[in-house]
Scaffold this active site. Sequence first.
Site, PDB file in Angstrom:
ATOM      1  N   GLY A   1      46.730  -1.568 -38.215  1.00  0.00           N
ATOM      2  CA  GLY A   1      45.902  -1.343 -38.975  1.00  0.00           C
ATOM      3  C   GLY A   1      44.562  -2.110 -38.396  1.00  0.00           C
TER       4      GLY A   1
ATOM      5  CD  GLU B   1      55.173  -0.735 -39.213  1.00  0.00           C
ATOM      6  OE1 GLU B   1      56.664   0.048 -39.268  1.00  0.00           O
ATOM      7  OE2 GLU B   1      54.003   0.255 -39.755  1.00  0.00           O
TER       8      GLU B   1
ATOM      9  N   GLY C   1      49.211  -1.533 -33.531  1.00  0.00           N
ATOM     10  CA  GLY C   1      49.603   0.413 -32.644  1.00  0.00           C
ATOM     11  C   GLY C   1      47.404  -0.145 -32.171  1.00  0.00           C
ATOM     12  NE  ARG C   2      42.019   2.163 -34.812  1.00  0.00           N
ATOM     13  CZ  ARG C   2      42.924   2.903 -34.590  1.00  0.00           C
ATOM     14  NH1 ARG C   2      41.400   3.935 -33.998  1.00  0.00           N
ATOM     15  NH2 ARG C   2      42.861   4.292 -35.967  1.00  0.00           N
TER      16      ARG C   2
ATOM     17  CE1 TYR D   1      40.695  10.131 -36.858  1.00  0.00           C
ATOM     18  CE2 TYR D   1      39.506   8.973 -35.343  1.00  0.00           C
ATOM     19  CZ  TYR D   1      40.493   9.738 -36.080  1.00  0.00           C
ATOM     20  OH  TYR D   1      41.811   8.425 -35.497  1.00  0.00           O
TER      21      TYR D   1
ATOM     22  CB  CYS E   1      34.636  26.282 -24.307  1.00  0.00           C
ATOM     23  SG  CYS E   1      34.941  27.057 -22.534  1.00  0.00           S
ATOM     24  CD  GLU E   2      35.346  24.486 -30.429  1.00  0.00           C
ATOM     25  OE1 GLU E   2      34.689  24.045 -31.235  1.00  0.00           O
ATOM     26  OE2 GLU E   2      36.117  25.369 -30.437  1.00  0.00           O
TER      27      GLU E   2
ATOM     28  CE1 TYR F   1      47.319   5.959 -33.471  1.00  0.00           C
ATOM     29  CE2 TYR F   1      45.396   4.829 -33.378  1.00  0.00           C
ATOM     30  CZ  TYR F   1      46.556   5.518 -34.282  1.00  0.00           C
ATOM     31  OH  TYR F   1      47.938   4.156 -34.621  1.00  0.00           O
TER      32      TYR F   1
HETATM   33  C1  LIG Z   1      53.071   2.918 -40.703  1.00  0.00           C
HETATM   34  C2  LIG Z   1      52.326   3.444 -39.993  1.00  0.00           C
HETATM   35  N1  LIG Z   1      52.006   1.876 -38.963  1.00  0.00           N
HETATM   36  C3  LIG Z   1      51.747   0.978 -37.706  1.00  0.00           C
HETATM   37  C4  LIG Z   1      49.907   2.267 -37.960  1.00  0.00           C
HETATM   38  C5  LIG Z   1      49.015   1.615 -36.404  1.00  0.00           C
HETATM   39  O1  LIG Z   1      48.080   1.945 -36.934  1.00  0.00           O
HETATM   40  P1  LIG Z   1      47.081   0.797 -36.180  1.00  0.00           P
HETATM   41  O2  LIG Z   1      47.299   1.780 -34.609  1.00  0.00           O
HETATM   42  O3  LIG Z   1      45.738   1.276 -37.223  1.00  0.00           O
HETATM   43  O4  LIG Z   1      47.847  -0.576 -35.590  1.00  0.00           O
HETATM   44  C6  LIG Z   1      50.549   3.392 -38.527  1.00  0.00           C
HETATM   45  C7  LIG Z   1      49.051   4.185 -37.641  1.00  0.00           C
HETATM   46  O5  LIG Z   1      48.406   5.153 -38.743  1.00  0.00           O
HETATM   47  C8  LIG Z   1      50.958   4.253 -39.609  1.00  0.00           C
HETATM   48  O6  LIG Z   1      51.133   4.457 -40.261  1.00  0.00           O
END
Ligand SMILES: Cc1ncc(COP(=O)(O)O)c(C=O)c1O
Length: 438
Positions: free
Chosen positions: A245, A287, A289-290, A331, A358-359, A387
Amino acid sequence: MTTTVESTKNHLMIGGMDTVKLAEQFGTPLIAYDTQDIVRQVKAFQQTFANHRIDGIVSYASKAFCVKGIYQLLAPLGVHADVVSAGEMATAFAAGFPASRLSFHGNNKSVDELTMALDHHLGTIIVDNFVELHLLQRLLQERDETIAIQIRVTPGVSAHTHQYIQTGQVDSKFGFDIGSGQADQALTEALADDHLEVRGVHAHIGSQIFESTGFVMAAEKLIELLTHWHEAFGYSAQVLNIGGGFGIKYVEGDDPQSPEDQLDTVLTTIEARLGNHHLEMPEIWIEPGRSLVGPAGINLYRVGANKRVPGLLPYVAVDGGMGDNIRPALYQAAYEPVLANHVEDSSKETIHIVGKYCESGDILVNEATLPVTKTGDVIALLATGAYGYSMASNYNRNPRPAVIFIDHKHASVVVRRETNRDILALDEDFKKSAAEAR
Ligand SMILES: Cc1ncc(COP(=O)(O)O)c(C=O)c1O
């Protein structure tokens, strides 16, 4: 910083390479990543753990961008990864990513998916609910095997972010509720089963979080829970997983605390609170991701048509759009656009950058101020690495773009551009039923 401007040509550069040349060589729309930006962020997280002398695991949230190349980039760095489907698992396996470093997430894991995870001896299953827990127990009993699990809970903390990407509040589809005793019940059942090695607890409170308060609150809640579990069940967790997150800067005005600084604050809190409760320091997992892949990626588009109506802002259309990046339409996500072949110019105009789908909602950037554009120009959107491709679609039967990695000034294709043949690959001819044909 992933992108820079080359001063004589006035071109946008990524990882030391000219984006205009990349667009010519690989075609557009094109997604380009600076691998070293990803590596730098992984190392910043790892260094933060090292500064605290804490055993920390960086578990990449694959959903942000899941292709073989990303696993191959990350594997040598000692990173773990979490997967949420058979497809993500298969991608990790195909990339040679060690199964022992994979965790399986999700609120509705199927029998087939859990079986696949067990067949490959996945490192961890992050158990989300009782249906899954009981299913996993049954499968393990049938096979007479054990597996490590973490118990996902909802800590009742909602991070300040867009509602669709909040997952930590009590009213959530993810995880065991703490207040009603469900988390206790899950622990009791799991501890009673010899086929389960209960490694610890997991929570994820949301996404695109700009400062550490939410993480700190969640960590405090989790430590309260671990203290209770220790006292009530004699259970000592080996893992405390605070999820992902960490937020990133998308546009001017976004001012997130750096992911590693947020982590640093949370670790300081965890150290203090565990000390207060006389608990041993578990392994701390994150964890992201972004924050790993978002800033490292850019999308390159070629300008095609435009529509200019007196008194209204011009619409400038590019050769991609919601099919390669649904986030603005989904979003209202905002991105910073750059005219890649002419970054700086004194004459500027404000335009809408729209896609070719086409939107009417296929608007990539609303009211972007750029040097005046013409057909054939290259527009880059910055920080598109998370994403974007992972949510890409074939809407309007447009092919999905190619993805390239720039690694030490060398560009290579990690996902080739789709063709019409790929798009037709799953279609079968419809044959009228024999009865009707008669
Ligand atoms: C369980 C879990 N871990 C990690 C992430 C990664 O989040 P972020 O990409 O915001 O770091 C998510 C994203 O939805 C998630 O659901």
